[in-house]
Design an enzyme around this catalytic site. Structure first.
Site: not given
Length: 345
Positions: A59-60, A135-136, A200-201, A243
């Site tokens: 996805s990346h 991505a990171l 992306g996914d 939350h």
């Protein structure tokens, strides 16, 4: 998940064709330069995309190249940007990315980051006016392989997440990542969005005509839906953990936007031209030398902690699948997906 969400196998050609990392990176680099990126920028981005593809983060990976090309061709992102690095204090580095891409801007501050770590053991890096579209984990893994603990977060740009009680999207997927070195082993690196699924996914699943679990997102009326198209077109993704995920997004917005001087997601989304894929946003990186102050045992202690987790039955930790895919690709090449074939053709 932001960095490891797409499983190896999406769209792989039935012929089992493979391609080498260098060949794939060169093909991506050529496309980026033709679209207006400087050779230096294209090299960094191409290596990043090819690395994600190699490690199974589809996805990346090559999937993202079209978005880079679109932003370059429109002139929305500056393909020849020259980042400005400002050392605010001994541990605090600000980077203005000149409306370019985040990875080259971060690389431009390498010497200043190294100096901050040498002087104080800590580098806080506030990156603004850049487009982050990957991505990171690649950047954080690099820090961890140098023996550093690192974390990063992004106000990622597209309003996509609807927490409980909200009537419209108010957060982005707000990726967060962490990496630590480990004695005698690969770093542990995790990278995830604070939404139930990365954008992306979700796009990959839509393209394949697949459904998502209830709780992933809602339609335009706020009703739960299994249809990725409905979520992406007028609906919204839910935060993970209710939350708790929403408040992690709140924290990331305040740090990655407020602290860096970048735009909050709602501001980014409002300024972006219709249909663009990349967004001018802010990122915060925190990098720490874990052995400062007489803590030389840190890496070995983390090794022991991981050994305990595996002994307790956690036989798969973050990064394990990436490293396995990487080893397979080194041996046999990267599987050629339909997306890679389209790039090459």
């Amino acid at each position: 998940m932001s960095g490891n969400g797409a499983a190896r196998g999406y769209g792989v050609s039935s012929a089992g064709e493979r391609i080498g990392f260098d060949e794939l990176a060169a093909a991506i680099e050529s496309k980026l330069i033709a679209a207006g990126a400087s050779p230096a920028t294209a090299r960094v981005l191409a290596s990043n995309c090819a690395a994600c593809e190699r490690d199974g983060t589809l996805s990346h990976g090559v999937f993202r190249v079209a978005g880079y090309l679109d932003s370059l061709e429109r002139g929305w992102a500056n393909g020849s940007a020259e980042a400005t690095v400002d050392v605010v204090s001994s541990s605090f580095v600000r980077i203005d990315g000149d409306n370019g891409f985040a990875q080259p801007a971060l690389a431009a501050a390498g010497a200043e980051i190294d100096q901050a770590l040498a002087d104080t053991g800590v580098a806080v890096i506030a990156l603004a006016n850049t487009h982050h579209f990957s991505a990171l984990w690649p950047e954080l893994e690099s820090f961890a392989r140098d023996g550093r603990v690192a974390m990063a977060m992004i106000a990622s740009g597209k309003l996509a997440v609807v927490p409980e009680g909200a009537t419209r999207p108010v957060f982005s997927t707000n990726p967060f990542a962490f990496a630590t070195p480990v004695a005698g082993g690969d770093p542990v690196v995790f990278d995830f969005s604070t939404s139930s699924m990365s954008h992306g996914d979700l796009q990959l699943l839509r393209a394949e005509g697949r459904e998502v679990p209830i709780g992933t997102g809602v339609d335009s009326t706020g009703a739960d839906t299994r249809d990725p198209e409905t979520i992406l077109d007028g609906g919204g993704i839910r935060p993970f953990g209710g939350h708790k995920g929403a408040m992690l997004s709140f924290m990331i917005e305040t740090l990655a936007a407020g602290l860096t001087g970048g735009a909050f997601t709602f501001e980014i989304d409002a300024e972006a031209p219709e249909g663009v894929h990349t967004f001018r946003t802010g990122q915060l990186y925190i990098v720490i030398d874990p052995e400062r102050g007489g803590n030389e045992a840190y890496l070995a202690r983390v090794r022991g902690f991981i050994d305990m987790l595996r002994d307790a039955g956690m036989d798969r930790l973050p990064g394990d699948r990436r490293y396995a895919n990487r080893a397979e690709a080194a041996e046999a090449g990267i599987p050629v997906t339909d997306t890679i074939r389209a790039l090459l053709d």
